[in-house]
Design a protein around this motif. Structure first.
Motif, PDB file in Angstrom:
ATOM      1  N   THR A 191       0.783  -1.239  -0.052  1.00 30.45           N
ATOM      2  CA  THR A 191       0.063  -0.095   0.059  1.00 30.45           C
ATOM      3  C   THR A 191       1.049   1.030   0.058  1.00 30.45           C
ATOM      4  O   THR A 191       0.671   2.299  -0.647  1.00 30.45           O
ATOM      5  N   ALA A 192       1.953   1.252   0.744  1.00 33.78           N
ATOM      6  CA  ALA A 192       2.853   2.474   0.767  1.00 33.78           C
ATOM      7  C   ALA A 192       3.404   2.704  -0.580  1.00 33.78           C
ATOM      8  O   ALA A 192       3.661   3.760  -1.014  1.00 33.78           O
ATOM      9  N   ALA A 193       3.934   1.587  -1.216  1.00 32.19           N
ATOM     10  CA  ALA A 193       4.403   1.549  -2.422  1.00 32.19           C
ATOM     11  C   ALA A 193       3.569   2.154  -3.480  1.00 32.19           C
ATOM     12  O   ALA A 193       3.859   3.141  -4.466  1.00 32.19           O
ATOM     13  N   PHE A 194       2.396   1.780  -3.399  1.00 31.92           N
ATOM     14  CA  PHE A 194       1.236   2.330  -4.292  1.00 31.92           C
ATOM     15  C   PHE A 194       1.134   3.560  -3.918  1.00 31.92           C
ATOM     16  O   PHE A 194       1.047   4.514  -5.076  1.00 31.92           O
ATOM     17  N   GLN A 199       3.133   8.002   8.592  1.00 35.47           N
ATOM     18  CA  GLN A 199       4.049   8.600   7.925  1.00 35.47           C
ATOM     19  C   GLN A 199       3.855   7.860   6.380  1.00 35.47           C
ATOM     20  O   GLN A 199       3.896   8.766   5.236  1.00 35.47           O
ATOM     21  N   ALA A 200       3.861   6.559   6.386  1.00 39.48           N
ATOM     22  CA  ALA A 200       4.106   6.053   5.022  1.00 39.48           C
ATOM     23  C   ALA A 200       2.473   6.225   4.297  1.00 39.48           C
ATOM     24  O   ALA A 200       2.559   5.954   3.040  1.00 39.48           O
ATOM     25  N   ILE A 201       1.466   5.945   4.961  1.00 40.76           N
ATOM     26  CA  ILE A 201       0.117   5.742   4.234  1.00 40.76           C
ATOM     27  C   ILE A 201      -0.516   7.334   4.378  1.00 40.76           C
ATOM     28  O   ILE A 201      -1.077   7.609   3.471  1.00 40.76           O
ATOM     29  N   GLY A 202      -0.579   7.997   5.552  1.00 43.10           N
ATOM     30  CA  GLY A 202      -1.323   8.898   5.740  1.00 43.10           C
ATOM     31  C   GLY A 202      -1.029  10.374   5.010  1.00 43.10           C
ATOM     32  O   GLY A 202      -1.548  11.028   4.078  1.00 43.10           O
TER      33      GLY A 202
END
Length: 267
Positions: free
Chosen positions: A166-169, A241-244
């Motif tokens: 999800t974070a890479a996306f 940090q990675a998602i929001g």
């Protein structure tokens, strides 16, 4: 024109290309994951190599957790470089076409001559880009989850691998969104690609320098690569940090580009 027709047309036009991209990503992921048992078996040699490397270089490589742990291996060999780059190439290319590329080809104005809003064309095409990026990311994530046991990656949970995917996306969507917004606002495909690819490259360099040069350390927060890799979702799971943070940045960027496009003179 009914909602969803433009989105459906885009998905149909790109289904064959998406299939080939999916196969390429599947091969990339399987080859990378299948190599882990050999790396793990030669653990002491790789551990000695890691101990001799500067900490900053390890952070840039995504190998802060080492090279012989599942998280450290996948970060250094897949998530910190190859997979995001492949997703960025695909996403930036598709996003540059949504408005600016189509305008350059001369196919945008005939489409807008139909009873359809400009924002509908732009948003549905961007939605198509987002969905296709999600498909490619899903292929990579599902394969890693499915082959965790055969490739000795059991230490990583399904939640960790899903968070990393999800974070890479979202990282790729951020720069794709910047590409889209620039193209929608300027009508220039060249400027759109330059904005997306240029910022992706510049912020990656910034992230790398921040790990090696003290002068840049205070600026690392400005790099989306830092949001993505420090800390790694493979180690920390679902982090704001990675998602929001990428969502907080890309949504207003997309909105601004769409608003400018609806008001821009296309003649």
């Amino acid at each position: 024109m009914k909602n969803g027709l433009i989105l459906g047309q885009m998905l149909r036009e790109r289904r064959r290309a998406t299939l080939w991209w999916s196969l390429a990503i599947a091969a990339l992921v399987l080859i990378t994951a299948a190599s882990y048992p050999s790396v793990k078996e030669a653990g002491s040699a790789f551990d000695q190599l890691v101990e001799q490397m500067p900490e900053g270089l390890l952070e840039m490589m995504g190998a802060a957790d080492g090279l012989t742990t599942p998280a450290g291996y996948l970060n250094s060999q897949l998530y910190s470089n190859v997979l995001p780059i492949v997703l960025l190439i695909f996403g930036i290319s598709a996003a540059a076409w949504t408005v600016a590329g189509s305008e350059r080809e001369g196919t945008l104005e005939p489409l807008l001559a139909n009873p359809v809003h400009r924002w509908q064309v732009a948003i549905e095409r961007l939605t198509g880009t987002t969905l296709l990026l999600a498909v490619l990311t899903l292929v990579a994530t599902v394969l890693l989850v499915a082959f965790r046991s055969p490739f000795e990656l059991d230490e990583l949970s399904v939640a960790d691998l899903t968070a990393a995917g999800t974070a890479a996306f979202l990282l790729s969507l951020l720069f794709s969104g910047i590409t889209y917004a620039t193209g929608a606002a300027t009508g220039s495909k060249g400027w759109a690609i330059a904005a997306g690819a240029g910022l992706a490259t510049a912020t990656y360099v910034l992230f790398g320098l921040s790990s090696l040069v003290d002068l840049f350390e205070s600026l690392r927060w400005a790099s989306p690569w830092y949001w993505f890799l420090q800390p790694s979702p493979l180690s920390e799971g679902w982090t704001f940090q990675a998602i929001g943070v990428p969502l907080l940045v890309v949504v207003p960027v997309i909105a601004a580009g769409t608003v400018v496009f609806t008001r821009r003179d296309l003649t």
